[in-house]
Design a protein around this motif. Structure first.
Motif, PDB file in Angstrom:
ATOM      1  N   LEU A   3       0.834  -1.202   0.000  1.00 40.28           N
ATOM      2  CA  LEU A   3       0.000   0.000   0.000  1.00 40.28           C
ATOM      3  C   LEU A   3       0.873   1.257   0.000  1.00 40.28           C
ATOM      4  O   LEU A   3       0.608   2.226  -0.721  1.00 40.28           O
ATOM      5  CB  LEU A   3      -0.927  -0.011   1.229  1.00 40.28           C
ATOM      6  CG  LEU A   3      -2.021   1.066   1.280  1.00 40.28           C
ATOM      7  CD1 LEU A   3      -3.052   0.842   0.177  1.00 40.28           C
ATOM      8  CD2 LEU A   3      -2.710   1.070   2.653  1.00 40.28           C
ATOM      9  N   CYS A   4       1.941   1.245   0.806  1.00 37.93           N
ATOM     10  CA  CYS A   4       2.884   2.364   0.851  1.00 37.93           C
ATOM     11  C   CYS A   4       3.530   2.590  -0.505  1.00 37.93           C
ATOM     12  O   CYS A   4       3.744   3.721  -0.928  1.00 37.93           O
ATOM     13  CB  CYS A   4       4.002   2.092   1.853  1.00 37.93           C
ATOM     14  SG  CYS A   4       3.517   2.448   3.520  1.00 37.93           S
ATOM     15  N   ARG A  51      -6.318   4.254   8.227  1.00 36.93           N
ATOM     16  CA  ARG A  51      -7.101   4.893   9.297  1.00 36.93           C
ATOM     17  C   ARG A  51      -8.570   5.015   8.906  1.00 36.93           C
ATOM     18  O   ARG A  51      -9.454   4.730   9.695  1.00 36.93           O
ATOM     19  CB  ARG A  51      -6.541   6.290   9.578  1.00 36.93           C
ATOM     20  CG  ARG A  51      -6.032   6.462  10.976  1.00 36.93           C
ATOM     21  CD  ARG A  51      -5.581   7.897  11.252  1.00 36.93           C
ATOM     22  NE  ARG A  51      -4.646   8.399  10.250  1.00 36.93           N
ATOM     23  CZ  ARG A  51      -3.344   8.608  10.490  1.00 36.93           C
ATOM     24  NH1 ARG A  51      -2.834   8.376  11.687  1.00 36.93           N
ATOM     25  NH2 ARG A  51      -2.562   9.055   9.540  1.00 36.93           N
ATOM     26  N   SER A  52      -8.806   5.409   7.664  1.00 32.54           N
ATOM     27  CA  SER A  52     -10.197   5.635   7.222  1.00 32.54           C
ATOM     28  C   SER A  52     -10.844   4.353   6.706  1.00 32.54           C
ATOM     29  O   SER A  52     -11.992   4.371   6.258  1.00 32.54           O
ATOM     30  CB  SER A  52     -10.213   6.703   6.122  1.00 32.54           C
ATOM     31  OG  SER A  52      -9.491   6.223   4.986  1.00 32.54           O
ATOM     32  N   ARG A  53     -10.122   3.244   6.770  1.00 36.65           N
ATOM     33  CA  ARG A  53     -10.625   1.926   6.344  1.00 36.65           C
ATOM     34  C   ARG A  53     -11.095   1.965   4.898  1.00 36.65           C
ATOM     35  O   ARG A  53     -12.109   1.355   4.537  1.00 36.65           O
ATOM     36  CB  ARG A  53     -11.770   1.433   7.249  1.00 36.65           C
ATOM     37  CG  ARG A  53     -11.549   1.552   8.733  1.00 36.65           C
ATOM     38  CD  ARG A  53     -10.260   0.958   9.240  1.00 36.65           C
ATOM     39  NE  ARG A  53     -10.189  -0.491   9.150  1.00 36.65           N
ATOM     40  CZ  ARG A  53      -9.052  -1.178   9.015  1.00 36.65           C
ATOM     41  NH1 ARG A  53      -7.900  -0.530   8.928  1.00 36.65           N
ATOM     42  NH2 ARG A  53      -9.062  -2.477   8.941  1.00 36.65           N
ATOM     43  N   SER A  54     -10.378   2.673   4.080  1.00 40.50           N
ATOM     44  CA  SER A  54     -10.759   2.745   2.678  1.00 40.50           C
ATOM     45  C   SER A  54      -9.511   2.707   1.814  1.00 40.50           C
ATOM     46  O   SER A  54      -8.750   3.676   1.771  1.00 40.50           O
ATOM     47  CB  SER A  54     -11.544   4.056   2.441  1.00 40.50           C
ATOM     48  OG  SER A  54     -11.509   4.411   1.081  1.00 40.50           O
ATOM     49  N   VAL A  55      -9.294   1.571   1.159  1.00 42.49           N
ATOM     50  CA  VAL A  55      -8.071   1.402   0.372  1.00 42.49           C
ATOM     51  C   VAL A  55      -8.428   1.160  -1.096  1.00 42.49           C
ATOM     52  O   VAL A  55      -9.546   0.718  -1.393  1.00 42.49           O
ATOM     53  CB  VAL A  55      -7.247   0.205   0.886  1.00 42.49           C
ATOM     54  CG1 VAL A  55      -6.709   0.482   2.282  1.00 42.49           C
ATOM     55  CG2 VAL A  55      -8.082  -1.077   0.861  1.00 42.49           C
ATOM     56  N   PRO A  56      -7.488   1.436  -1.987  1.00 40.31           N
ATOM     57  CA  PRO A  56      -7.740   1.146  -3.410  1.00 40.31           C
ATOM     58  C   PRO A  56      -7.981  -0.350  -3.603  1.00 40.31           C
ATOM     59  O   PRO A  56      -7.469  -1.181  -2.838  1.00 40.31           O
ATOM     60  CB  PRO A  56      -6.446   1.573  -4.101  1.00 40.31           C
ATOM     61  CG  PRO A  56      -5.742   2.480  -3.150  1.00 40.31           C
ATOM     62  CD  PRO A  56      -6.153   2.060  -1.781  1.00 40.31           C
ATOM     63  N   ARG A  57      -8.758  -0.660  -4.651  1.00 38.88           N
ATOM     64  CA  ARG A  57      -9.035  -2.056  -4.980  1.00 38.88           C
ATOM     65  C   ARG A  57      -7.708  -2.839  -5.107  1.00 38.88           C
ATOM     66  O   ARG A  57      -6.732  -2.328  -5.645  1.00 38.88           O
ATOM     67  CB  ARG A  57      -9.811  -2.112  -6.310  1.00 38.88           C
ATOM     68  CG  ARG A  57     -10.366  -3.489  -6.625  1.00 38.88           C
ATOM     69  CD  ARG A  57     -11.054  -3.464  -8.000  1.00 38.88           C
ATOM     70  NE  ARG A  57     -12.136  -2.487  -8.060  1.00 38.88           N
ATOM     71  CZ  ARG A  57     -13.407  -2.760  -7.701  1.00 38.88           C
ATOM     72  NH1 ARG A  57     -13.728  -3.963  -7.278  1.00 38.88           N
ATOM     73  NH2 ARG A  57     -14.339  -1.824  -7.803  1.00 38.88           N
ATOM     74  N   ALA A  96      -4.436  -5.072   3.295  1.00 33.08           N
ATOM     75  CA  ALA A  96      -3.879  -4.089   4.229  1.00 33.08           C
ATOM     76  C   ALA A  96      -4.897  -3.715   5.304  1.00 33.08           C
ATOM     77  O   ALA A  96      -4.531  -3.352   6.417  1.00 33.08           O
ATOM     78  CB  ALA A  96      -3.408  -2.842   3.473  1.00 33.08           C
ATOM     79  N   LEU A  97      -6.167  -3.805   4.969  1.00 33.59           N
ATOM     80  CA  LEU A  97      -7.209  -3.526   5.969  1.00 33.59           C
ATOM     81  C   LEU A  97      -7.337  -4.704   6.932  1.00 33.59           C
ATOM     82  O   LEU A  97      -7.483  -4.526   8.139  1.00 33.59           O
ATOM     83  CB  LEU A  97      -8.554  -3.267   5.279  1.00 33.59           C
ATOM     84  CG  LEU A  97      -8.657  -1.955   4.490  1.00 33.59           C
ATOM     85  CD1 LEU A  97     -10.078  -1.761   3.987  1.00 33.59           C
ATOM     86  CD2 LEU A  97      -8.221  -0.767   5.355  1.00 33.59           C
ATOM     87  N   GLU A  98      -7.275  -5.913   6.363  1.00 36.08           N
ATOM     88  CA  GLU A  98      -7.413  -7.095   7.211  1.00 36.08           C
ATOM     89  C   GLU A  98      -6.364  -7.118   8.323  1.00 36.08           C
ATOM     90  O   GLU A  98      -6.690  -7.359   9.474  1.00 36.08           O
ATOM     91  CB  GLU A  98      -7.252  -8.374   6.378  1.00 36.08           C
ATOM     92  CG  GLU A  98      -8.520  -8.773   5.629  1.00 36.08           C
ATOM     93  CD  GLU A  98      -8.237  -9.873   4.632  1.00 36.08           C
ATOM     94  OE1 GLU A  98      -7.471 -10.800   4.962  1.00 36.08           O
ATOM     95  OE2 GLU A  98      -8.773  -9.787   3.498  1.00 36.08           O
TER      96      GLU A  98
END
Lengths: 377, 377
Positions: free
Chosen positions: A29-30, A43-49, A54-56
């Motif tokens: 993700l970085c 932090r906002s629990r919203s990542v690119p598809r 990374a959220l898990e």
């Protein structure tokens, strides 16, 4: 990302705590978003598809931002956060972690907390890891001291895990030589684990480096030792096990060395000693090379150097007896000569020449060609 | 030459003394003429064209026929002369001597004088040579006893050279187990060398075999030790060096083992011990395999047996912890399962399962395939 600003630093500190390291998902993700946006996304629990992983891995900790505290603690104890964006990031050493088949708890650390005057990439690049049983024998500690001292004298960073037994003896010997040493921890760099090594760890931090991928305050836990062991192996040019029982943490570090392609050495001991069983097993099954002194340990990490390797010595004339040397010198560099000619040139009795030739034939110094003798090779 | 008559026996006894053994020239003459005519040819200094070498090597001794005396001495001490014509000739073992590149003092013995109840070919065929320093440490003697005892219990003939130190400890341990042992001598079988081992040598002769290619009365001489060492290596399925300094007779026997294609093992010891330096060197340069107990010594001589080899053990579940075994058992023999499925089947916490899998991944028991787990291999 050449210039590091405070926002980046804060973001990395947040990310280093957001997942239990290592985390390929967080690093991916970085790579895509940069640290600041990556931290915001988590932090906002919203990542690119494609970055859902990374959220898990950050589910439990995403809400807790202690990055300010972590950096402040680090500052206070003379420590710093080193990331892939820093010049001293040991990227070359850590590369093995991504290349190896390390499905579980392998992978690069998200970032490294380091404490001490040493430069991380340089120390890792010059490192040899000395590891072994916590329940070391006095033989093991003695050999460790001698080996670590010899390596330190050659400019090697003695890397270990600050544990009781072999680890402690390795760090102590390096410190005694005034040489830098690096301790890779399974807890935060502000923690002193084991407690009995508090003073040792502070000395390492004063003269070398104390390193951890775990944020300040993290307590040592069993799984973290195993995860830490991979970093010990990765941030060294070779791993040498000095004593290891049949099952031990050192065997785990050794397994990581093999996985990461690091040369693995093991020091033998009495076959009657339980703390040498693991070392003998590794040597016997061919996974470790036998190391018996500092030159043989150095040769392991730099096989081109001809330091103390048996192969080189076998043909050397250093070990020949006086008679054998005279016989050897009486044989020309090219062509073959008879025993009589050798006896004449060397001024030795035929029987002496015969006996010397027999020994040197077996030792590979000379060879017989149709009854005449020439130097081997 | 199925039936051995007295003339043949006398001829062999003459030939065995006519040249300093070994002598390919004398054996070649025997092959062509048979022993009786070969002996006559040498005595009369008249050999067929192409066999002149047999005259050269017998020049000094051809006139001296002590065959009657030699056979009588042998009879008196319960010894016998064994030749290529005898069933108990260890032809298979000695074949290596002709095949190896052994220009000097290699080659088959002309004949073998043997003393004792053992059958030479059977003992040689079941033999493992235990050799080492005369100046052995107490550690070395202790390990030798334990190794020799373990091998003797498995029906192995413990072969050595009856010298002080390791050799003596090896023979003694075999005798103590009531197992046969074979001493290969650098002097005649009627001599007791070293003198301090007179009683030991007689015990070996009483229960096993004392063997020499030298005729009765021959004194031990330096070059004969080196020549003898090749027979120790040839008449064994493996050679194990238990202690050896930087230069030692044991290193010479080890060199013969390599030349003759015999598996070579070496026992490690403290790296601080001068008597283990040679062993460590051999293991480090790859010429010897590390041997730490009787099973690993047996595996050396019979590599198909999976006795005590590290490779076999690595995947064994014997060394797994209770948790690891539960996790291991929860993974089916075929197919892959998720961590959740494993945790459910094993009735263990996810964290425990994760940690066990991490360890077993590194130890090679399990592998991760796209996030699911299966048993390795």
């Amino acid at each position: 990302m050449a210039a590091r600003d405070d926002a980046d630093r804060r973001a990395w500190a947040y990310l280093a705590r957001a997942a239990e390291p290592p985390s390929a998902a967080v690093l991916a993700l970085c790579d895509d978003l940069g640290p600041v946006d990556a931290a915001d996304a988590i932090r906002s629990r919203s990542v690119p598809r494609g970055h859902e992983a990374a959220l898990e891995v950050t589910g439990a900790r995403a809400d807790t931002d202690m990055s300010g505290d972590d950096l402040e603690i680090a500052d206070r104890i003379g420590a710093r956060l080193v990331t892939r964006a820093d010049d001293e990031w040991p990227g070359w050493q850590l590369m093995a972690l991504d290349q190896a088949d390390t499905a579980f708890r392998g992978g690069e650390p998200i970032a490294l907390w380091v404490r001490g005057p040493g430069r991380l990439d340089e120390m890792a690049g010059a490192g040899i890891a000395l590891v072994g049983s916590r329940a070391a024998s006095s033989y093991g500690e003695q050999v460790t001291s001698s080996l670590a001292g010899g390596l330190a004298a050659e400019g090697v960073t003695v890397t270990s895990g600050a544990a009781y037994g072999i680890d402690g003896a390795a760090h102590r010997a390096a410190l005694a030589c005034g040489a830098p040493t690096m301790a890779v921890m399974a807890c935060g760099i502000d923690r002193e684990y084991p407690a009995g090594h508090a003073r040792l760890i502070n000395e390492i931090a004063a003269h070398g480096l104390v390193v951890s991928e775990y944020p300040p305050g993290t307590t040592a836990a069993k799984h973290r030792f195993l995860t830490r062991n991979r970093l010990v192996a990765a941030m060294a040019n070779a791993v040498i096990v000095i004593e290891a029982g049949r099952r031990s943490g050192a065997a785990n570090t050794a397994a990581w060395a093999r996985k990461l392609g690091r040369p693995l050495g093991a020091v033998p001991g009495p076959v009657t000693s339980a703390t040498s069983v693991g070392c003998h097993q590794m040597i016997a099954d061919g996974s470790a090379v036998l190391v018996f002194d500092a030159p043989s340990a150095l040769a392991l990490s730099a096989p081109d150097a001809t330091l103390g390797t048996g192969g080189g010595r076998a043909r050397s004339t250093d070990l020949l007896s006086a008679d054998e040397k005279r016989v050897h010198d009486a044989i020309p560099g090219r062509g073959a000569v008879t025993i009589d000619e050798i006896a004449f040139s060397a001024g030795l009795d035929l029987a002496v020449v015969r006996s010397a030739l027999a020994r040197m034939d077996v030792s590979g110094h000379v060879q017989n060609v149709d009854g005449a003798w020439k130097l081997a090779r």
